[in-house]
Design an enzyme around this catalytic site. Structure first.
Site, short mmCIF file in Angstrom:
data_model
loop_
_atom_site.label_atom_id
_atom_site.label_comp_id
_atom_site.label_asym_id
_atom_site.label_seq_id
_atom_site.Cartn_x
_atom_site.Cartn_y
_atom_site.Cartn_z
N ASP A 96 -29.60 50.65 -11.69
CA ASP A 96 -29.09 49.35 -12.13
C ASP A 96 -27.56 49.36 -12.04
O ASP A 96 -26.90 50.15 -12.72
CB ASP A 96 -29.55 49.14 -13.58
CG ASP A 96 -29.64 47.69 -13.97
OD1 ASP A 96 -28.79 46.90 -13.51
OD2 ASP A 96 -30.53 47.34 -14.76
N ASP A 196 -26.90 43.77 -11.51
CA ASP A 196 -26.83 42.96 -12.73
C ASP A 196 -25.98 41.70 -12.50
O ASP A 196 -24.91 41.79 -11.88
CB ASP A 196 -26.18 43.82 -13.83
CG ASP A 196 -26.26 43.18 -15.20
OD1 ASP A 196 -27.38 42.89 -15.65
OD2 ASP A 196 -25.20 42.99 -15.82
N GLU A 246 -29.92 40.11 -9.85
CA GLU A 246 -30.23 39.27 -11.01
C GLU A 246 -29.31 38.06 -10.96
O GLU A 246 -28.08 38.21 -10.97
CB GLU A 246 -30.01 40.04 -12.31
CG GLU A 246 -30.49 39.23 -13.51
CD GLU A 246 -29.82 39.62 -14.82
OE1 GLU A 246 -30.42 39.42 -15.87
OE2 GLU A 246 -28.69 40.14 -14.79
N HIS A 320 -36.24 43.37 -20.22
CA HIS A 320 -35.63 43.83 -21.48
C HIS A 320 -34.81 42.74 -22.16
O HIS A 320 -34.26 42.98 -23.23
CB HIS A 320 -34.75 45.04 -21.19
CG HIS A 320 -33.63 44.69 -20.25
ND1 HIS A 320 -33.85 44.34 -18.93
CD2 HIS A 320 -32.30 44.57 -20.45
CE1 HIS A 320 -32.69 44.05 -18.36
NE2 HIS A 320 -31.73 44.18 -19.27
N ASP A 321 -34.68 41.58 -21.54
CA ASP A 321 -33.94 40.45 -22.15
C ASP A 321 -34.89 39.36 -22.65
O ASP A 321 -34.42 38.34 -23.16
CB ASP A 321 -33.00 39.80 -21.13
CG ASP A 321 -31.88 40.74 -20.67
OD1 ASP A 321 -31.49 41.62 -21.45
OD2 ASP A 321 -31.42 40.56 -19.53
O1 TEU Z 1 -28.46 39.89 -18.26
C1 TEU Z 1 -27.80 38.73 -17.89
C2 TEU Z 1 -28.12 37.58 -18.66
O2 TEU Z 1 -27.82 36.53 -18.18
C3 TEU Z 1 -28.80 37.75 -19.97
O3 TEU Z 1 -28.04 38.51 -20.82
C4 TEU Z 1 -29.00 36.43 -20.52
O4 TEU Z 1 -27.78 35.80 -20.68
C5 TEU Z 1 -29.66 36.49 -21.83
O5 TEU Z 1 -30.68 37.40 -21.87
C6 TEU Z 1 -30.22 35.13 -22.10
O6 TEU Z 1 -30.08 34.83 -23.40
C7 TEU Z 1 -27.99 41.07 -17.77
C8 TEU Z 1 -28.75 42.22 -18.40
O7 TEU Z 1 -30.10 42.14 -18.03
C9 TEU Z 1 -28.53 42.18 -19.88
O8 TEU Z 1 -29.29 43.13 -20.55
C10 TEU Z 1 -27.06 42.38 -20.12
O9 TEU Z 1 -26.78 42.23 -21.48
C11 TEU Z 1 -26.20 41.38 -19.33
O10 TEU Z 1 -26.61 41.26 -17.99
C12 TEU Z 1 -24.76 41.84 -19.30
O11 TEU Z 1 -24.63 42.96 -18.51
#
Ligand code: TEU
Ligand code: CA
Length: 546
Positions: A96, A196, A246, A320-321
């Site tokens: 990642d 990311d 992403e 994971h989000d």
């Molecule tokens: O996620 C990007 C992202 O857009 C999410 O954080 C999103 O804003 C949120 O889940 C919606 O409420 C990526 C990663 O997957 C995340 O874990 C990181 O926190 C983020 O980037 C920053 O690197």
């Protein structure tokens, strides 16, 4: 050329996967100890979220050193072993790459803070008065996207946490540094990369206030993003590796470009539009029932347009989000098993590369945390306070977190029914739901009819049938809101996929004539289907082949 169109990918969140040394935190040796399990799912690649040196304010998405392993998770030898052991089993590792920002503890940012001009230009610093941020842009984790540094009399941009400073991709030196990171991991035998929030890397020339939004329209799919990606891919020689970007608040037009092979950017894209159908007015922190019609329309548009324009989707419900899908669009009580299997079918028969997020294959649910002290995620904790300030009661705020927090997807993997679910010997860093008593790998492995064994069959079907990998797609029963149905076709072969999104029996608007069809998989074990047939049971899912 890699085989990403035939593959299924398994996502691991190391902190919550398996703890090998009894400190309550998952680690790399833990992953190694479970490689046979992962292999048993039939997946081809493993994407692990970051385990590089980091203060872990955002659990590793705040990288302090891209080429060193956080001792909490293990050593470089462990990572080399992981890559080698996975390869022995025919699986490739995807790492990642968090290249939109670094931790403010990164050496580059520390040098910038000390006033080193070279490194100040690695980030986005703007002059300004201490009480007047350069723009009104909002951080994705709440509050202003700018932080003032008194010693420099400047503000820096952070689209995420204040400890995650955005890199300045307009600086060619930054781009070179990041290419070195890719080369380093490629050398180590990594087979692919996940990038990311990669569509946020190109910021506009002029920074202006956003009078209608939070600023995202100025930097999402920004002015030079395609150029930057092409350069990164060409200069590191990863065009034939599996890559996924992403994409945050992206558009179909851009995703076509990111993933069309002629453009030589990425293999595929994650987009999140389908996971916002239960956001009220697009606001994640306002609860709403899912709009299934919208969900269907989004899938239809993205699937058919990407096919037409030769782009490629990553298809998924969980990561994971995200909260757990069975708690969100399924029915975790009465139809737990049926709805988890139905949701799995929806995704795995689509056109695109399916992703399984750890525990999804067990039907893991939201953990049901009740108190704010049970939460760990920076976004959740920030928004808890923002919700209280906005006038919500404590109960309301906790109800919202219970459904929307990213920690819903971060509770430890449920390996068995024992203490701490077989995840660790010690109390884990984040709580385990009581339902690990029956939702766990050990029990589901033995049960022929389990969600786990159903996922294994779905992964296997994709391997067996070219029509599932490559067939064109057409949507059916569009006007029946709770029926999510489509047909895949290739070289005279046809697969029909029918899913009932509701807890009611549904009478199909048209009869399905099953004569001549074989049932590939179904969550009510219908066995042989014959003749005309038109009722879908609650959360029923059926896949037919002709
Ligand atoms: O996620 C990007 C992202 O857009 C999410 O954080 C999103 O804003 C949120 O889940 C919606 O409420 C990526 C990663 O997957 C995340 O874990 C990181 O926190 C983020 O980037 C920053 O690197
Ligand atoms: Ca550990």
């Amino acid at each position: 050329m890699n085989n990403f169109k035939q593959s299924t990918i398994y996502q691991i969140y190391p902190k919550s996967f398996c703890d090998s040394n009894g400190d309550g935190i998952g680690d790399i040796q833990g992953i190694i100890s479970k490689l046979d399990y992962i292999k048993s799912l039939g997946v081809d690649y493993i994407w692990s979220t970051p385990f590089f040196v980091s203060p872990l304010n955002d659990n590793g998405y705040d990288v302090e050193d891209y080429q060193k392993i956080n001792p909490l998770f293990g050593t470089m030898e462990d990572v080399e072993e992981l890559i080698a052991r996975a390869e022995e089993r025919g699986m490739g590792l995807m790492f990642d790459m968090v290249f939109n920002h670094t931790s403010t503890r990164h050496e580059w940012f520390q040098k910038a803070l000390s006033g080193d001009k070279k490194y100040m230009d690695y980030y986005i610093f703007k002059d300004g008065e201490p009480d007047m941020p350069p723009t009104n842009w909002q951080s994705k984790f709440g509050g202003s996207a700018w932080e003032y540094v008194p010693s420099l009399k400047k503000w820096y941009l952070h689209l995420f946490d204040v400890t995650q400073a955005d890199l300045n991709w307009n600086n060619p030196d930054v781009r070179e540094e990041l290419k070195e990171v890719i080369r380093f991991w490629k050398e180590k035998g990594v087979k692919g990369f996940r990038f990311d929030v990669v569509n946020l890397i190109s910021k506009p020339k002029i920074f202006e206030n956003d009078t209608i939004g939070d600023g995202r329209r100025f930097y999402s799919d920004g002015p030079h993003v395609h150029e930057f990606l092409k350069e990164l891919v060409a200069d590191t020689g990863i065009e034939d590796m599996i890559t996924v970007g992403e994409m945050s608040s992206t558009s179909l037009e851009h995703c076509v470009k990111y993933s069309n092979p002629d453009e030589k950017e990425l293999s595929m894209c994650f987009n999140f539009h389908h996971l916002k159908v239960d956001y009220k007015d697009g606001n994640k922190w306002e609860l709403m029932d899912p709009d299934y019609q919208r969900l269907k329309e989004l899938f239809e548009t993205w699937q058919t347009e990407m096919e037409k324009e030769n782009g490629w989707n990553a298809v998924f419900w969980c990561n994971h989000d995200q909260p757990r899908i069975v708690s969100r669009l399924g029915n975790e009580k009465k139809y737990w098993k049926e709805s988890a299997k139905m949701l799995a079918t929806c995704i795995h028969m689509l056109r695109g590369t399916p992703y399984i997020y750890q525990g999804e294959e067990l039907g893991m649910t939201n953990p049901g945390y009740k108190e704010i002290c049970e939460y760990r995620d920076v976004e959740s904790i920030n928004y808890y306070h923002i919700l209280l300030e906005s006038g919500k009661t404590k109960e309301e705020a906790l109800e919202i977190l219970g459904q929307r927090s990213r920690d819903n997807g971060r509770s430890p993997m449920q390996w068995n029914s024992g203490k701490y679910a077989g995840f660790s010997e010690k109390e884990p860093w984040i709580g385990i739901p009581v339902n690990h008593k029956y939702i766990n790998v050990e029990d589901e492995d033995k049960d022929e009819d389990s969600i786990l064994n159903y996922y294994r069959k779905l992964v296997d079907l994709r391997k067996q049938y070219k029509v599932i990998q490559d067939g064109s797609i057409e949507f059916l029963f569009q006007e029946q809101t709770e029926v999510f149905a489509y047909k895949r076709s290739l070289d005279g072969q046809e697969v029909i996929v029918l899913n009932n999104f509701s807890a009611r029996e549904i009478l199909l608007a048209e009869v399905i004539s099953c004569t001549g069809y074989e049932c590939l998989i179904s969550n009510y074990n219908r066995g042989k289907l014959e003749g005309d047939w038109k009722v879908l049971r609650p959360y029923e899912s059926i896949v037919l082949l002709k």
